[in-house]
Design an enzyme around this catalytic site. Structure first.
Site, PDB file in Angstrom:
ATOM      1  N   ASP A  64      32.498 -78.199 -50.134  1.00 22.42           N
ATOM      2  CA  ASP A  64      31.595 -78.404 -48.996  1.00 22.42           C
ATOM      3  C   ASP A  64      31.790 -77.327 -47.930  1.00 22.42           C
ATOM      4  O   ASP A  64      30.828 -76.867 -47.317  1.00 22.42           O
ATOM      5  CB  ASP A  64      31.797 -79.795 -48.388  1.00 22.42           C
ATOM      6  N   GLU A 114      21.724 -76.229 -43.932  1.00 19.81           N
ATOM      7  CA  GLU A 114      20.963 -76.341 -45.178  1.00 19.81           C
ATOM      8  C   GLU A 114      19.843 -77.357 -45.002  1.00 19.81           C
ATOM      9  O   GLU A 114      20.026 -78.410 -44.395  1.00 19.81           O
ATOM     10  CB  GLU A 114      21.886 -76.773 -46.320  1.00 19.81           C
ATOM     11  N   ASP A 134      26.883 -77.605 -43.978  1.00 20.04           N
ATOM     12  CA  ASP A 134      26.393 -78.254 -45.191  1.00 20.04           C
ATOM     13  C   ASP A 134      26.454 -79.753 -44.914  1.00 20.04           C
ATOM     14  O   ASP A 134      27.523 -80.356 -44.994  1.00 20.04           O
ATOM     15  CB  ASP A 134      27.272 -77.877 -46.386  1.00 20.04           C
TER      16      ASP A 134
END
Length: 173
Positions: A139, A67, A8
């Protein structure tokens, strides 16, 4: 058996999550955050690159998922996020890992069942699905969700077509 590193990305905090997958089972191997300490963007990008290289050395993943950039309201933030993604992708490609990318909606849908899930819902489902004693930091949970999404997508493609392969930069064919 596959070891998947999910990321991420962020220019200040980059989450990572590592899972091992065999058959229908997913096993938690590790997760955390790379927290950059510099005010200078080039230094932060190097910290992300170096941090992910160390994680790759430690866990020896065979697959890498990240992502996708979303459209941010602030163009400067979107550019910095894109550069952080670039540092992460380069770390993966230097290590010879295939790179797959997923939108936030795809990730949330794969893990929670709805693309509009809140962060707390993602954390809860990651905790439940990986049988963790506590919810991971936000996260890190997002990064684990990226890895889990990749695994679910890969499994679905295998079920549909018999096998899945990753092209350069992670588009399945």
């Amino acid at each position: 058996m596959a070891i998947i590193l999910g990321v991420d990305p962020g220019s200040r905090i980059t989450g990572y999550g590592v899972i091992q997958c065999q058959g229908r089972h997913q096993l938690y191997l590790g997760s955390g955050c790379i927290r950059t300490s510099s005010d200078e963007l080039p230094d932060r990008l190097k910290q992300i690159f170096d941090g992910l290289q160390e994680i790759i050395r430690q866990y020896q993943p065979s697959q890498f998922a990240i992502e996708r950039v979303f459209m941010a309201k602030n163009a400067d933030s979107a550019l910095k996020l894109g550069q952080a993604r670039g540092a992460a992708i380069v770390a993966a490609t230097v290590a010879g890992l295939p790179v797959a990318e997923y939108s936030a909606t795809q990730i949330k849908n794969a893990v929670v069942g709805t693309g509009r899930a809140q962060k707390a819902q993602v954390q809860h489902m990651v905790q439940q699905m990986l049988k963790l004693p506590a919810a991971p930091q936000a996260d890190a949970a997002d990064a684990l969700a990226v890895a889990m999404c990749h695994y679910h997508t890969h499994q679905s493609l295998v079920a549909l077509g018999g096998r899945a392969s990753v092209r350069t930069y992670g588009r399945y064919r």
